[in-house]
Design a protein around this motif. Structure first.
Motif, PDB file in Angstrom:
ATOM      1  N   PHE A 163       4.805  -6.405   3.121  1.00  0.00           N
ATOM      2  CA  PHE A 163       4.607  -5.052   2.614  1.00  0.00           C
ATOM      3  C   PHE A 163       5.824  -4.203   2.957  1.00  0.00           C
ATOM      4  N   THR A 171      -2.188   5.216   2.732  1.00  0.00           N
ATOM      5  CA  THR A 171      -2.317   3.898   2.110  1.00  0.00           C
ATOM      6  C   THR A 171      -2.164   2.790   3.139  1.00  0.00           C
ATOM      7  N   VAL A 175      -4.552  -0.490   3.652  1.00  0.00           N
ATOM      8  CA  VAL A 175      -4.072  -1.877   3.630  1.00  0.00           C
ATOM      9  C   VAL A 175      -4.509  -2.607   4.898  1.00  0.00           C
ATOM     10  N   THR A 312      -2.276  -1.172  -4.007  1.00  0.00           N
ATOM     11  CA  THR A 312      -2.085  -2.347  -3.157  1.00  0.00           C
ATOM     12  C   THR A 312      -3.345  -2.688  -2.392  1.00  0.00           C
ATOM     13  N   ALA A 313      -3.938  -1.702  -1.744  1.00  0.00           N
ATOM     14  CA  ALA A 313      -5.151  -1.951  -0.961  1.00  0.00           C
ATOM     15  C   ALA A 313      -6.280  -2.447  -1.849  1.00  0.00           C
ATOM     16  N   LEU A 316      -5.543  -6.230  -2.835  1.00  0.00           N
ATOM     17  CA  LEU A 316      -5.301  -7.164  -1.745  1.00  0.00           C
ATOM     18  C   LEU A 316      -6.454  -8.140  -1.499  1.00  0.00           C
TER      19      LEU A 316
END
Length: 338
Positions: A163, A171, A175, A312-313, A316
């Motif tokens: 990352f 954020t 994550v 992204t989170a 994932l």
């Protein structure tokens, strides 16, 4: 008159014996160690302790060594002090090379190489692996790098979740939560300025067992900042990260925007870092995963690049689940390189 001191001494002894009998704790015999524990406790806490099964009177064995006539040597002798560090290089391993052989030839130390590259002592080294090498003596030239590393060990069965973090901390926590839910560790490339702005978030990365790596200080284009600029970007970031988290960012580095020149790679290597690129970034990961599911062996050793963005989170957990379904283990960059 001569017998008077003996009578007084006998009286004192009798009083001590009777007093010890009257005031001893019923039903328990105190060992020497228990008395030592009691002596270490504050008086107020002993007075407030319950009258039954007080912790002050538990027979605890303290870690004091028994007296010995001769000193006991340590189980392993301490290593000899190393000479002063003179610099760094990066070496790509040839077939059949060992850490001892590499250290002897390049002027380094096998233990120092292992520590810098986060290797266990018995870890086999696959050919073409890049190792950051601390230099202590004059040696032969290394077989180095001219461009970033793009893949980990293809025989590892692992994929690195990495990352790039330089925007905010909201954020980042999302994550971390997604990784925690799946019990996965990753590698976070952070900028020095981000760590200064969000020190608690940087500490959270380390506290949860993730790797922290160098992504420059100000996130510039490295092809435009000159060699002195490269050194300052890396050194200042590592100083900040160590000051705030207690961890060094060596040996992992990633160029902002993937922008580099051969001269920038050489300058990064001279600072003790291995530069890394990626197998797929955020937008390309779905298609890369389709290929990984169809042919897991071709994806092993892959390096996935994600950013500190809200999407992204959200993506994932699905990435992790698809990798595991394909028999691939999502993990840190260091684990994928082994």
């Amino acid at each position: 008159t001569r017998t008077l001191p003996f009578v007084a001494a006998a009286a004192v002894c009798a009083a001590l014996i009777i007093g010890g009998y009257l005031f001893r704790t019923p039903g328990r015999a105190l060992s020497d160690d228990a008395y030592a524990v009691q002596a270490l406790l504050p008086t107020a806490r002993v007075a407030e302790a319950p009258t039954t099964r007080s912790l002050a009177f538990l027979p605890v064995r303290l870690p004091f060594p028994e007296p010995s006539a001769t000193p006991i040597p340590p189980p392993h002798p301490s290593p000899s002090p190393l000479p002063a560090l003179s610099g760094y290089t990066v070496h790509r391993v040839a077939a059949g090379e060992t850490l001892d052989g590499i250290a002897a030839r390049l002027g380094s130390d096998a233990g120092a190489i292992a520590r810098l590259n986060r290797l266990a002592g018995d870890t086999p080294i696959y050919p073409e692996r890049a190792l950051a090498i601390p230099l202590f003596r004059t040696g032969e030239p290394a077989f180095g790098l001219t461009e970033p590393v793009r893949r980990g060990n293809p025989a590892s069965g692992k994929v690195a979740l990495t990352f790039d973090i330089e925007i905010d901390d909201t954020t980042l926590y999302a994550v971390l939560e997604a990784l925690r839910q799946r019990n996965v560790r990753g590698t976070f490339f952070v900028t020095g300025n981000w760590v200064k702005r969000f020190p608690d978030a940087a500490r959270a990365i380390v506290a949860e067992g993730h790797e922290i790596a160098n992504h420059s200080l100000t996130h510039p284009f490295f092809s435009q900042i000159g060699l002195d600029g490269v050194a300052n970007e890396l050194r200042e970031t590592d100083r900040i990260v160590q000051e705030i988290t207690g961890q060094s960012t060596r040996p992992h580095f990633r160029f902002p925007y993937g922008d580099y020149t051969a001269q920038a790679v050489a300058a990064v290597v001279a600072e003790g870092y291995i530069p890394y690129h990626w197998s797929a970034d955020d937008r390309a990961i779905p298609a890369w995963l389709d290929r990984a599911v169809a042919d897991p062996s071709s994806a092993a050793g892959g390096i996935l690049l994600m950013h500190g963005r809200p999407a992204t989170a959200g993506m994932l957990p699905g990435i992790i689940d698809r990798l595991r379904a394909a028999g691939l283990e999502p993990t840190t960059l260091s684990e994928t390189l082994r």
